[in-house]
Design an enzyme around this catalytic site. Structure first.
Site, PDB file in Angstrom:
ATOM      1  CD  GLU A 194      -2.643  -0.636   2.687  1.00  0.00           C
ATOM      2  OE1 GLU A 194      -3.904  -1.023   2.265  1.00  0.00           O
ATOM      3  OE2 GLU A 194      -2.127  -0.606   3.578  1.00  0.00           O
ATOM      4  CB  CYS A 195       0.702   4.411   0.314  1.00  0.00           C
ATOM      5  SG  CYS A 195       0.780   6.225   0.344  1.00  0.00           S
ATOM      6  N   GLY A 196       3.107   3.739   0.198  1.00  0.00           N
ATOM      7  CA  GLY A 196       4.848   3.702   1.023  1.00  0.00           C
ATOM      8  C   GLY A 196       5.473   2.249  -0.003  1.00  0.00           C
TER       9      GLY A 196
END
Length: 451
Positions: free
Chosen positions: A327-329
């Site tokens: 997710e994301c990072g």
């Protein structure tokens, strides 16, 4: 016992006041902290202050029964809940309804609200604020007021008298303005407490100010007045898997944006969670699947790139068709590079940090392809908040994307969820309450493919 600390808007000092109250009360009570809304950073301060992991309550992710279920599960054997609100009391996903607001959580939990006001230069106008907040929704029990940023004791007493005589709501404390107690900021908000060597000393300072400024005994009395919760509960996750599997979860200074319930949903689905550090560990633990959450890889890209052995092992894990969810990072970490620093390289794109926010929104996603956490045709709510972007466009896109983004931005062309073998990477943050099969699906993927 439970109470919500809600603001009248931004810059009212909710986090410092809430954290200080949590710390002060922890000297006598077993305090469980909560945060309204999609926030990974404020809860790190709550957790340090109380020794209990702060949890998020969010009516965009959770149905009313799920809010109560998450709350009551966390409150087992705890004395008092201190719930920090998000933004202004009534701010939510739109300008009319309650969804995503602190007010919605107050209603679901039938919790009294303490209103925090930035009272700089206000006296009688502070009473007008309280009247307006009371009148907007009579179902909300505004049981007290805390005044922040008062000039001196005379200012406090004048404002207290105005509010109490005009509105009938008691003022339980006032805090003299002091810019030295503000918290350092970063592009995603507050600096996470886990990064600050002096975080505990700051929290101690806030606690001492709270003890000098607020009637904590009265605050506890108000919390005791909250009625017993008897309304129905609804499970926030489903149990789909009974066979034991092992899931590696990236957790360190770089990757630490996780909802506690997401991890618990894995454990409820017979997963043994093994934590590892992409920053410090040279090898992966012996696991069947990986979960790489959000954080700040853009600030540690050089250090991550130097851990070449782990980068190779994660790439090999992917090549062996074993499941990885990021997710994301985590998505950035799986790209070819962040800035010019080489990363895992599951995907051939580069990620960069920009000067302006790229996405800041609640999202609604529709699953268009089966994947390791969801099935085609499902819809789920999530959120996105990042200054980074992946340099992908129609000229170089080489991967299927699992999600159509119906509300929000996504990674590319209103889509998200890069798919490659059994790896899925997305800018959308997921809460298991909005995707109750998350833990079970990832466990089954790990069992069938990884195991």
């Amino acid at each position: 016992m439970r109470i919500i600390l809600a603001g009248t808007g931004s810059a009212v000092g909710k986090t410092t006041i809430a954290t200080g109250i949590m710390k002060a009360l922890s000297e006598e009570y077993d305090v469980h902290p909560f945060k309204v809304g999609p926030d990974y950073i404020d809860p790190t301060y709550h957790t340090l202050a109380t020794g209990n992991t702060s949890r998020n309550l969010d009516s965009f992710f959770m149905k009313e029964g799920q809010v109560r279920d998450a709350f009551l599960k966390a409150m087992e054997k705890k004395d008092i809940a201190i719930i920090e609100g998000v933004r202004g009391l009534y701010e939510g996903i739109d300008s009319i309804n309650d969804i995503g607001s602190t007010a919605s959580i107050a209603k679901s939990l039938n919790a009294p609200v303490i209103l925090i006001i930035n009272s700089r230069s206000l006296v009688k106008s502070a009473a007008a604020l309280v009247l307006g907040f009371k009148a907007l929704d009579p179902e909300i029990n505004i049981a007290g007021v805390i005044l922040n940023k008062v000039k001196n004791n005379a200012h406090y007493l004048k404002t207290k008298k105005s509010i109490e005589e005009i509105t009938g709501v008691e003022v339980i404390g006032g805090i003299i303005r002091d810019d030295s107690i503000s918290i350092e900021q970063r592009h995603l908000g507050l600096v996470p407490a886990v990064e600050r060597e002096n975080s505990l000393s700051f929290i101690e300072l806030w606690s001492n100010i709270i003890k000098e400024s607020i009637d904590l005994d009265r605050l506890v009395e108000i919390a005791k007045e909250a009625p017993k919760l008897t309304s129905p509960r609804e499970d926030i996750w489903n149990k789909l898997n009974k066979q034991k599997v092992k899931i590696g979860v990236a957790y360190d200074e770089v990757f630490n944006f996780y909802y506690k319930e997401n991890i618990e949903s894995l454990e409820a689905n017979s997963c043994k969670v093994e934590y590892f550090s992409p920053l410090k560990d040279e090898s992966l633990p012996d696991v069947d699947g990986l979960y790489i959450g959000g954080g700040y890889p853009e600030l540690f890209s050089k250090e991550l790139s130097q851990n070449t052995n782990l980068l190779k092992q994660i790439k090999q894990f992917h090549m062996e068709n074993r499941p990885i969810f990021a997710e994301c990072g985590g998505l950035m970490y799986l790209m070819n590079s962040i800035h010019e620093d080489k990363q895992v390289g599951v995907y051939p794109y580069n990620a960069i940090l920009t000067d302006k926010v790229q996405a800041l929104k609640y999202t609604i996603a529709e699953v268009k392809k089966d994947n390791i956490i969801s099935k085609k045709g499902e819809k789920f709510n999530g959120h996105e908040f990042h200054y980074s972007k992946v340099l992908v466009d129609k000229s170089n896109i080489k991967h299927d994307l699992a999600f159509n983004i119906l509300r929000g931005k996504g990674s590319y062309n209103n889509q998200d969820g890069f798919m490659e073998k059994n790896t899925l990477a997305s800018y959308v943050h997921t809460h298991v309450a909005a995707m109750p099969d998350f833990g079970g699906n990832l466990a089954i993927s790990a069992r069938e493919v990884g195991g």
